[in-house]
Design a protein around this motif. Structure first.
Motif, short mmCIF file in Angstrom:
data_model
loop_
_atom_site.label_atom_id
_atom_site.label_comp_id
_atom_site.label_asym_id
_atom_site.label_seq_id
_atom_site.Cartn_x
_atom_site.Cartn_y
_atom_site.Cartn_z
N ASN A 272 1.12 -0.98 0.28
CA ASN A 272 -0.11 0.39 -0.39
C ASN A 272 0.96 1.25 0.10
OD1 ASN A 272 1.09 -0.01 2.59
ND2 ASN A 272 -0.86 0.23 3.28
N ASN A 273 2.12 0.73 -0.11
CA ASN A 273 3.23 2.13 -0.46
C ASN A 273 3.39 3.45 1.18
OD1 ASN A 273 3.80 2.12 -2.97
ND2 ASN A 273 1.48 3.05 -3.59
N GLY A 274 2.56 2.64 2.61
CA GLY A 274 3.01 3.64 3.23
C GLY A 274 3.10 3.16 4.56
N LYS A 275 4.24 2.02 3.75
CA LYS A 275 5.01 1.42 5.04
C LYS A 275 6.74 1.68 4.36
CE LYS A 275 2.60 0.15 8.97
NZ LYS A 275 1.23 0.96 8.65
N PHE A 276 7.94 1.33 5.01
CA PHE A 276 9.33 0.74 4.19
C PHE A 276 9.57 0.39 5.54
CE2 PHE A 276 13.60 2.38 4.01
CZ PHE A 276 13.56 0.58 2.42
N ALA A 277 10.24 -1.08 5.47
CA ALA A 277 10.49 -1.68 6.54
C ALA A 277 12.50 -1.94 6.14
CB ALA A 277 10.26 -3.26 6.72
N VAL A 278 13.33 -2.23 7.50
CA VAL A 278 14.41 -2.20 7.00
C VAL A 278 15.22 -2.65 8.09
CG1 VAL A 278 16.91 -1.26 6.89
CG2 VAL A 278 14.89 0.31 5.81
N CYS A 279 16.23 -3.98 8.18
CA CYS A 279 16.60 -4.53 9.21
C CYS A 279 18.30 -4.33 8.72
CB CYS A 279 16.36 -5.92 9.28
SG CYS A 279 16.39 -7.02 10.75
N THR A 280 18.99 -4.62 10.20
CA THR A 280 20.20 -4.72 9.64
C THR A 280 21.00 -6.11 10.29
OG1 THR A 280 20.14 -2.93 11.32
CG2 THR A 280 20.27 -2.23 9.77
N VAL A 281 22.35 -6.27 10.88
CA VAL A 281 22.50 -6.97 10.89
C VAL A 281 22.06 -6.77 13.23
CG1 VAL A 281 24.55 -7.50 9.85
CG2 VAL A 281 25.25 -5.20 11.72
N ASP A 282 22.17 -5.98 13.70
CA ASP A 282 21.30 -6.10 14.99
C ASP A 282 19.51 -6.78 14.97
OD1 ASP A 282 19.38 -4.32 13.69
OD2 ASP A 282 20.63 -2.17 15.12
N ARG A 283 19.61 -7.05 13.74
CA ARG A 283 18.22 -7.78 14.44
C ARG A 283 17.42 -6.92 14.29
NH1 ARG A 283 22.57 -10.36 15.75
NH2 ARG A 283 22.21 -9.35 17.50
N VAL A 284 17.04 -6.26 13.91
CA VAL A 284 15.85 -4.75 14.79
C VAL A 284 15.47 -4.18 13.41
CG1 VAL A 284 15.20 -2.88 15.87
CG2 VAL A 284 16.63 -3.86 16.77
N VAL A 285 13.73 -4.60 12.95
CA VAL A 285 13.23 -3.77 12.51
C VAL A 285 13.08 -2.57 12.32
CG1 VAL A 285 11.32 -4.21 10.47
CG2 VAL A 285 12.15 -6.16 11.80
N LEU A 286 13.45 -1.65 11.37
CA LEU A 286 12.89 -0.28 11.56
C LEU A 286 11.78 0.05 10.49
CD1 LEU A 286 16.21 1.10 11.68
CD2 LEU A 286 15.17 0.45 13.42
N LEU A 287 11.21 0.52 11.03
CA LEU A 287 9.43 0.84 10.38
C LEU A 287 9.35 2.31 10.04
CD1 LEU A 287 7.35 -1.22 11.62
CD2 LEU A 287 8.23 -1.81 9.74
N TYR A 288 9.37 3.03 8.71
CA TYR A 288 9.51 4.48 8.16
C TYR A 288 7.93 4.43 7.58
CZ TYR A 288 14.48 4.72 9.06
OH TYR A 288 15.84 4.32 9.35
N ASP A 289 7.82 5.77 7.29
CA ASP A 289 6.45 6.03 7.11
C ASP A 289 7.19 6.81 5.10
OD1 ASP A 289 7.66 8.53 6.51
OD2 ASP A 289 6.27 9.69 8.30
N GLU A 290 6.16 7.00 4.27
CA GLU A 290 5.90 7.43 3.08
C GLU A 290 6.91 8.42 2.64
OE1 GLU A 290 2.66 7.71 -0.54
OE2 GLU A 290 2.23 7.71 1.29
N GLN A 291 7.07 9.55 3.66
CA GLN A 291 7.84 10.53 3.55
C GLN A 291 9.83 10.26 3.59
OE1 GLN A 291 4.74 10.74 4.41
NE2 GLN A 291 4.86 11.32 3.05
N GLY A 292 9.35 8.97 4.65
CA GLY A 292 10.81 8.81 4.68
C GLY A 292 11.38 9.14 6.25
N GLU A 293 10.30 8.70 7.24
CA GLU A 293 10.61 9.41 8.29
C GLU A 293 10.54 7.90 9.32
OE1 GLU A 293 11.31 12.23 9.45
OE2 GLU A 293 11.02 13.68 7.65
N LYS A 294 11.23 8.12 10.19
CA LYS A 294 11.06 6.53 11.34
C LYS A 294 9.97 6.91 12.47
CE LYS A 294 14.31 5.54 13.95
NZ LYS A 294 15.63 5.32 14.52
N ARG A 295 9.50 5.98 11.90
CA ARG A 295 8.06 6.20 12.38
C ARG A 295 7.87 4.89 14.04
NH1 ARG A 295 4.05 8.86 10.34
NH2 ARG A 295 2.92 8.82 12.48
N ASP A 296 8.33 3.45 13.55
CA ASP A 296 8.05 2.81 14.69
C ASP A 296 9.93 1.81 14.29
OD1 ASP A 296 6.90 1.26 16.68
OD2 ASP A 296 5.46 0.63 15.56
#
Length: 557
Positions: A27-51
């Motif tokens: 739905n283009n509303g969320k973007f998720a990233v995971c690094t070697v620390d095994r934490v999932v970072l969630l960003y909004d459509e504008q690229g702001e970290k939200r969760d």
């Protein structure tokens, strides 16, 4: 396709802190990233970290650092994320629709070897690869997994076609295997498709061919049945390193391949049937690109790096402003994002057949879209669109109403219902004024009536034809002895009003409201029009001097 750097979402570190995987929500509303620390970072459509949320090991006794997250994917409804881990397990987290909702594990799938890659192409079906060479399917509804096919070689990559109904798996021995859940009538073969000279870590499935690259510093485009179409050889370029990852645009007509400090962009040229390389995106000190994720509307590409950085790029072929009200962003040859500059609302206009969109117009009080390709028209309102195979010649003219688009060409009227990819109906008429055509599509629910779709139009200046569009047959004609200059069906399509300039009525009518220059009249009994109507006596707009409305009850309907 041009890439323009927009912002850094995650600042890189001094040493290695690999971004292992990234994914955009459908739905283009969320973007998720995971690094070697095994934490999932969630960003909004504008690229702001939200969760954010932490993943967990398959077995807590081995500790929180006993595994790496290798891949992840959003569910088709964008409310869940599947996480593939090297400790032989897939977790599915329910993250909800709103930011900050509690993260709950709703499925888990234990495997016999480490996970290497993962896709989520359909509602309940997660596809994943294992180090033992198997490609398997996890069903989130039954909470069971099964083997799709097995090989003897480590699965290094997975990718799907544009529709998500076919997939490719790349293996450490260079083998690329193709599998279809539904070949959509293509007739293409399944099973081993080709053998690449090196492990195909960078694997992409475009609209017309398959792109494969790896450590030999060559990018090869293969045809539908595995034969070589094109080769881009960078083995003599000392600045180039191995190719590590690839991403296909949502339209399938652009592919980006990552290496060291560089993104290489390839665009499909439909007219010459080959891939063209655009200018590469050189970014000093970016280091090795380890993950790529393309936003589902095609407007953004994100790249993750070995040092833990995430960079966001704007993607477009060209951009223009229409009527100072709308921004047209061509994110691919066959895909355009139309944005209302005042409201911020966006609509993605996409050719389902992969044709290049030449032009987009906005009509009907800035509500309706008309897109041209060489062989089709894309039609719709700003809440959705449809596409039909139609000769988009210069002789076409268009008119719109709330339910259909009317296309006029060389004496032929063609109707297309918004949201449908099929032509609703076609008739011959020389009278193209929208006031001489009336279409009603299921506008008032009637008991026992399904698919109520009617058309009234002029055969000649004194003859009205009524057509059942759902059934594809004529309901009848009405002959009048005077020139007709306006007509309209009622909402059920069972009554017809039409107007002439001879002050004459058609018997068998219903209640009618009519107005002239200074009066508004209501006839409550059209069965006896000679009794006249109630004169309301309002100052209002009028249809024309000496005009009369005529009404007919369409008994045949």
């Amino acid at each position: 396709m041009q890439l323009k750097h927009l912002k850094t979402l995650l600042t890189p570190q001094e040493g290695a802190a690999k971004v292992t995987c990234m994914t955009w929500a459908p739905n283009n509303g969320k973007f998720a990233v995971c690094t070697v620390d095994r934490v999932v970072l969630l960003y909004d459509e504008q690229g702001e970290k939200r969760d954010k949320f932490s993943t967990k090991p398959a077995d807590s006794k081995y500790g929180k650092k006993s595994y790496v997250v290798k891949a992840m994917a959003f569910s088709p409804d964008s409310t869940k994320i599947a996480i593939a881990q090297t400790d032989n397990i897939i977790y599915v987290y329910k993250i909800g629709e709103e930011w900050g909702e509690k993260k709950v594990i709703c499925n888990k799938f234990v495997q016999t070897s480490a996970l290497t890659c993962l896709l989520w192409p359909a509602e309940h079906a997660i596809v994943f690869g294992l180090t033992e060479g198997k490609v398997r399917l996890a069903n989130t509804k039954t909470n069971k997994s099964s083997t799709v096919y097995g090989t003897d070689s480590y699965v290094v990559s997975l990718t799907s076609n544009v529709s998500g109904k076919g997939m490719l798996s790349g293996h450490a021995d260079g083998t690329v295997v193709r599998y279809f859940f539904d070949d959509e009538g293509s007739g293409e073969s399944q099973g081993k498709l080709l053998t690449h000279p090196c492990p195909p870590y960078a694997l992409a499935w475009g609209t017309n061919s398959i792109i494969v690259a790896g450590c030999d510093k060559k990018i090869v485009a293969y045809g539908r049945e595995g034969h070589i179409q094109q080769t881009f050889d960078y083995s003599r370029d000392r600045s180039e390193k191995e190719f590590t990852v690839a991403a296909t645009s949502p339209s399938g007509q652009s592919v980006v391949i990552g290496s060291y400090d560089r993104l290489r962009v390839f665009n499909w040229g439909p007219r010459k049937g080959a891939w063209d390389e655009a200018s590469p995106k050189e970014i000093p000190n970016l280091y090795t690109i380890t993950a790529l994720a393309w936003k589902k509307d095609g407007s953004r590409l994100c790249a993750g790096t070995l040092c833990g950085g995430v960079e966001q790029f704007d993607c477009c072929l060209r951009r223009s402003i229409y009527k100072n009200k709308f921004e047209m962003t061509y994110v691919g040859l066959s895909q355009v994002i139309v944005k209302n500059l005042s409201t911020g609302m966006r609509v993605v206009l996409k050719s389902h057949y992969g044709y290049e969109i030449d032009e987009v117009k906005i009509m009907g009080k800035d509500r309706y879209l008309v897109g041209h390709t060489s062989d089709t028209l894309l039609l719709g309102d700003l809440s959705g669109h449809s596409q039909i195979l139609y000769s988009a010649s210069s002789g076409n003219s268009f008119s719109t109403c709330s339910c259909v688009c009317m296309i006029f060409n060389a004496g032929e009227l063609t109707l297309v219902e918004y949201g449908s990819n099929d032509i609703l109906g076609s008739v011959r008429t020389e009278f193209m004024n929208p006031h001489l055509i009336s279409v009603r599509l299921n506008e008032r629910k009637q008991r026992g009536v399904e698919g109520n779709k009617k058309l009234a139009y002029l055969i000649d200046i004194k003859t009205i034809a009524i057509v059942d569009l759902a059934g594809g047959y004529n309901l009848g004609t009405i002959n009048h002895d005077s020139k007709i200059d306006w007509l309209e069906l009622n909402e059920t399509g069972r009554k017809l009003l039409f107007r002439d300039k001879k002050l004459r009525w058609v018997p068998g009518s219903d209640v009618v409201v009519s107005q002239n220059r200074g009066n508004l009249c209501v006839w409550y009994n059209i069965d006896s029009p000679e009794r006249g109507g109630i004169n309301v006596g309002l100052e209002c707009n009028y249809f024309g001097p000496h005009s009369t409305l005529n009404a007919a009850y369409l008994k045949c309907m």
